[in-house]
Design a protein around this motif. Structure first.
Motif, PDB file in Angstrom:
ATOM      1  N   LYS A  37       0.828  -1.207   0.000  1.00  0.00           N
ATOM      2  CA  LYS A  37       0.000   0.000   0.000  1.00  0.00           C
ATOM      3  C   LYS A  37       0.858   1.250   0.000  1.00  0.00           C
ATOM      4  O   LYS A  37       0.527   2.251  -0.624  1.00  0.00           O
ATOM      5  CB  LYS A  37      -0.919  -0.002   1.222  1.00  0.00           C
ATOM      6  N   ALA A  38       1.981   1.196   0.708  1.00  0.00           N
ATOM      7  CA  ALA A  38       2.858   2.369   0.786  1.00  0.00           C
ATOM      8  C   ALA A  38       3.469   2.672  -0.560  1.00  0.00           C
ATOM      9  O   ALA A  38       3.663   3.828  -0.923  1.00  0.00           O
ATOM     10  CB  ALA A  38       3.947   2.117   1.820  1.00  0.00           C
ATOM     11  N   GLN A  39       3.793   1.602  -1.340  1.00  0.00           N
ATOM     12  CA  GLN A  39       4.446   1.818  -2.630  1.00  0.00           C
ATOM     13  C   GLN A  39       3.446   2.029  -3.756  1.00  0.00           C
ATOM     14  O   GLN A  39       3.764   2.621  -4.770  1.00  0.00           O
ATOM     15  CB  GLN A  39       5.348   0.625  -2.937  1.00  0.00           C
ATOM     16  N   GLY A  40       2.225   1.481  -3.587  1.00  0.00           N
ATOM     17  CA  GLY A  40       1.220   1.649  -4.620  1.00  0.00           C
ATOM     18  C   GLY A  40       0.855   3.106  -4.782  1.00  0.00           C
ATOM     19  O   GLY A  40       0.591   3.802  -3.800  1.00  0.00           O
ATOM     20  N   GLY A  41       0.847   3.580  -6.022  1.00  0.00           N
ATOM     21  CA  GLY A  41       0.559   4.987  -6.269  1.00  0.00           C
ATOM     22  C   GLY A  41       1.737   5.900  -6.040  1.00  0.00           C
ATOM     23  O   GLY A  41       1.588   7.121  -6.109  1.00  0.00           O
ATOM     24  N   TYR A  42       2.900   5.334  -5.775  1.00  0.00           N
ATOM     25  CA  TYR A  42       4.074   6.169  -5.505  1.00  0.00           C
ATOM     26  C   TYR A  42       4.457   7.003  -6.729  1.00  0.00           C
ATOM     27  O   TYR A  42       5.066   8.059  -6.591  1.00  0.00           O
ATOM     28  CB  TYR A  42       5.265   5.299  -5.070  1.00  0.00           C
ATOM     29  N   GLU A  43       4.068   6.529  -7.932  1.00  0.00           N
ATOM     30  CA  GLU A  43       4.431   7.266  -9.143  1.00  0.00           C
ATOM     31  C   GLU A  43       3.811   8.662  -9.165  1.00  0.00           C
ATOM     32  O   GLU A  43       4.251   9.533  -9.922  1.00  0.00           O
ATOM     33  CB  GLU A  43       3.995   6.490 -10.391  1.00  0.00           C
ATOM     34  N   LYS A  44       2.801   8.907  -8.338  1.00  0.00           N
ATOM     35  CA  LYS A  44       2.164  10.228  -8.293  1.00  0.00           C
ATOM     36  C   LYS A  44       2.873  11.183  -7.327  1.00  0.00           C
ATOM     37  O   LYS A  44       2.492  12.347  -7.227  1.00  0.00           O
ATOM     38  CB  LYS A  44       0.697  10.079  -7.900  1.00  0.00           C
ATOM     39  N   ASN A  45       3.866  10.684  -6.633  1.00  0.00           N
ATOM     40  CA  ASN A  45       4.608  11.535  -5.686  1.00  0.00           C
ATOM     41  C   ASN A  45       5.636  12.382  -6.426  1.00  0.00           C
ATOM     42  O   ASN A  45       6.487  11.847  -7.132  1.00  0.00           O
ATOM     43  CB  ASN A  45       5.323  10.668  -4.649  1.00  0.00           C
ATOM     44  N   THR A  46       5.557  13.680  -6.253  1.00  0.00           N
ATOM     45  CA  THR A  46       6.540  14.579  -6.858  1.00  0.00           C
ATOM     46  C   THR A  46       6.962  15.629  -5.847  1.00  0.00           C
ATOM     47  O   THR A  46       6.261  15.889  -4.865  1.00  0.00           O
ATOM     48  CB  THR A  46       5.974  15.291  -8.105  1.00  0.00           C
ATOM     49  N   VAL A  47       8.107  16.221  -6.116  1.00  0.00           N
ATOM     50  CA  VAL A  47       8.619  17.309  -5.284  1.00  0.00           C
ATOM     51  C   VAL A  47       8.471  18.615  -6.065  1.00  0.00           C
ATOM     52  O   VAL A  47       8.898  18.693  -7.227  1.00  0.00           O
ATOM     53  CB  VAL A  47      10.099  17.082  -4.928  1.00  0.00           C
ATOM     54  N   LEU A  48       7.847  19.601  -5.477  1.00  0.00           N
ATOM     55  CA  LEU A  48       7.697  20.910  -6.111  1.00  0.00           C
ATOM     56  C   LEU A  48       8.876  21.784  -5.729  1.00  0.00           C
ATOM     57  O   LEU A  48       9.230  21.893  -4.556  1.00  0.00           O
ATOM     58  CB  LEU A  48       6.389  21.565  -5.679  1.00  0.00           C
ATOM     59  N   ASP A  49       9.486  22.409  -6.716  1.00  0.00           N
ATOM     60  CA  ASP A  49      10.666  23.232  -6.467  1.00  0.00           C
ATOM     61  C   ASP A  49      10.569  24.505  -7.301  1.00  0.00           C
ATOM     62  O   ASP A  49       9.750  24.612  -8.223  1.00  0.00           O
ATOM     63  CB  ASP A  49      11.928  22.449  -6.851  1.00  0.00           C
ATOM     64  N   SER A  50      11.412  25.473  -6.986  1.00  0.00           N
ATOM     65  CA  SER A  50      11.401  26.743  -7.720  1.00  0.00           C
ATOM     66  C   SER A  50      12.786  27.350  -7.705  1.00  0.00           C
ATOM     67  O   SER A  50      13.633  26.998  -6.882  1.00  0.00           O
ATOM     68  CB  SER A  50      10.380  27.717  -7.118  1.00  0.00           C
ATOM     69  N   MET A  51      12.999  28.280  -8.612  1.00  0.00           N
ATOM     70  CA  MET A  51      14.263  28.995  -8.683  1.00  0.00           C
ATOM     71  C   MET A  51      14.060  30.314  -9.421  1.00  0.00           C
ATOM     72  O   MET A  51      13.108  30.473 -10.202  1.00  0.00           O
ATOM     73  CB  MET A  51      15.327  28.151  -9.405  1.00  0.00           C
ATOM     74  N   MET A  52      14.950  31.250  -9.162  1.00  0.00           N
ATOM     75  CA  MET A  52      14.917  32.535  -9.861  1.00  0.00           C
ATOM     76  C   MET A  52      15.805  32.431 -11.096  1.00  0.00           C
ATOM     77  O   MET A  52      16.978  32.092 -11.005  1.00  0.00           O
ATOM     78  CB  MET A  52      15.430  33.641  -8.945  1.00  0.00           C
ATOM     79  N   VAL A  53      15.219  32.715 -12.274  1.00  0.00           N
ATOM     80  CA  VAL A  53      15.963  32.661 -13.525  1.00  0.00           C
ATOM     81  C   VAL A  53      15.710  33.961 -14.286  1.00  0.00           C
ATOM     82  O   VAL A  53      14.570  34.283 -14.621  1.00  0.00           O
ATOM     83  CB  VAL A  53      15.539  31.453 -14.392  1.00  0.00           C
ATOM     84  N   ALA A  54      16.766  34.703 -14.540  1.00  0.00           N
ATOM     85  CA  ALA A  54      16.670  35.967 -15.273  1.00  0.00           C
ATOM     86  C   ALA A  54      15.616  36.883 -14.668  1.00  0.00           C
ATOM     87  O   ALA A  54      14.832  37.522 -15.374  1.00  0.00           O
ATOM     88  CB  ALA A  54      16.369  35.706 -16.749  1.00  0.00           C
ATOM     89  N   GLY A  55      15.565  36.932 -13.339  1.00  0.00           N
ATOM     90  CA  GLY A  55      14.654  37.829 -12.649  1.00  0.00           C
ATOM     91  C   GLY A  55      13.226  37.348 -12.544  1.00  0.00           C
ATOM     92  O   GLY A  55      12.353  38.099 -12.087  1.00  0.00           O
ATOM     93  N   ILE A  56      12.944  36.109 -12.937  1.00  0.00           N
ATOM     94  CA  ILE A  56      11.582  35.577 -12.888  1.00  0.00           C
ATOM     95  C   ILE A  56      11.592  34.273 -12.092  1.00  0.00           C
ATOM     96  O   ILE A  56      12.436  33.405 -12.320  1.00  0.00           O
ATOM     97  CB  ILE A  56      11.029  35.314 -14.306  1.00  0.00           C
ATOM     98  N   TRP A  57      10.642  34.133 -11.148  1.00  0.00           N
ATOM     99  CA  TRP A  57      10.537  32.888 -10.408  1.00  0.00           C
ATOM    100  C   TRP A  57       9.961  31.814 -11.315  1.00  0.00           C
ATOM    101  O   TRP A  57       8.898  31.994 -11.911  1.00  0.00           O
ATOM    102  CB  TRP A  57       9.659  33.051  -9.171  1.00  0.00           C
TER     103      TRP A  57
END
Length: 336
Positions: A37-57
């Motif tokens: 159960k813990a591994q089922g559906g794991y493919e939907k797990n993602t990490v949201l990240d961000s960065m500043m590039v050329a003055g735009i987030w």
């Protein structure tokens, strides 16, 4: 240490041997079920990240296998116009993530285009130029690769990019601008723009490319002409698929060899057909494949997709495009 062991095992001594076995079996089964159960559906797990590039987030999300291999490959997936990273995963039913989890040797990254459209090589209107003048999507993607290297130790020699429609145009820009940063590309539903709509008129370096187009696609015309996206974005004119193929093959310098003639590599399922042409240049160490699909459906053909069924009356659910792309990348990584 002996005291702890005795304390933990002593309560079980009051149980009869059959009862003890039942307890062990139930406990083992419960732990296994919880693990599944813990591994089922794991493919939907993602990490949201961000960065500043050329003055735009800028934002992106990525999927890492539960126990990633050392120095994994990186696969960058560029969504289509008017889409999001989440929608791109839904269209493919998380198949890229699922495939990454199978052998734990890939990290999948989904960059988010600014206002849902990539600042790729097409000719822009004056308004679009003013709006996008500070955008640098090439730098954005390069910065993501660098962050993944610092964070997960990805193998910089095995970085790949996938582009879908508008994301496919962005792939062409990467292939012309920074070809040596990628081991290979896969483009779905996009032909090269004609010179008038493409400020990057030439790319001097040969690349490895899997080009996948539907012959009956009305959005990206297989035989070339005006692109008429359903999202209402600006029209551009593109080459035909065959002209796009010849453009990249020309950079092989005549060293390419046909690996399979098309009649020998035909898939016919779901009232749909697929013809594959494969070329390889041993001298350049590059491979190009063209997969022609007839009546395959508007989205990524694969057995699991559920989005946009109304776009085509016929949808091919036997050709698994994400799997085909990943297999192509494996060939590039391990073939000599």
């Amino acid at each position: 240490m002996e005291t702890i062991t005795s304390h933990l095992t002593s309560p079980l001594r009051i149980l009869t041997e059959p009862t003890s076995r039942i307890i062990y079996i139930i406990t083992f089964f419960t732990l296994c079920t919880a693990s599944v159960k813990a591994q089922g559906g794991y493919e939907k797990n993602t990490v949201l990240d961000s960065m500043m590039v050329a003055g735009i987030w800028r934002t992106f999300e990525y999927h890492v296998p539960l126990y990633p291999a050392e120095n994994p490959r990186l696969i960058v997936v560029l969504h289509g116009g008017a889409m999001t990273t989440k929608f791109m995963q839904k269209v493919t039913d998380y198949e890229f993530n699922r495939l990454a989890d199978k052998n734990a040797s890939s990290i999948i990254v989904y960059p988010e285009a600014h206002k849902s459209f990539w600042n790729h090589s097409r000719r822009e209107t004056a308004v679009e130029k003013n709006e996008k003048k500070s955008l640098n999507d090439v730098l954005f993607i390069k910065s993501i690769v660098q962050r993944m290297e610092r964070r997960y130790g990805i193998d910089r020699k095995n970085v790949f990019a996938i582009g879908y429609f508008d994301g496919g145009q962005m792939c062409y820009k990467l292939a012309k601008s920074i070809p040596n940063s990628f081991k290979g590309f896969a483009v779905v539903g996009a032909n090269l723009p004609v010179k008038a709509d493409d400020p990057l008129t030439s790319g001097d370096n040969p690349i490895s490319l899997l080009l996948i187009n539907d012959i009956t696609d009305v959005t990206n015309p297989y035989d070339g002409g005006k692109v008429t996206p359903a999202d209402g974005s600006a029209d551009i004119e593109v080459m035909s698929t065959d002209e796009t193929l010849r453009y990249w093959l020309k950079l092989f310098g005549g060293t390419e060899k046909i690996l399979w003639p098309s009649p020998a590599n035909i898939i016919e399922k779901d009232n749909s057909m697929a013809f594959r042409h494969d070329y390889f240049s041993k001298e350049k160490g590059k491979r190009i494949s063209l997969l022609k699909i007839v009546r395959g459906g508007y989205p990524f053909p694969n057995p699991y997709f559920k989005e946009w069924p109304q776009m085509k009356e016929n949808s091919n659910r036997h050709i698994n495009i994400p799997e085909t792309i990943v297999r192509f990348f494996y060939q590039l990584q391990y073939s000599k």
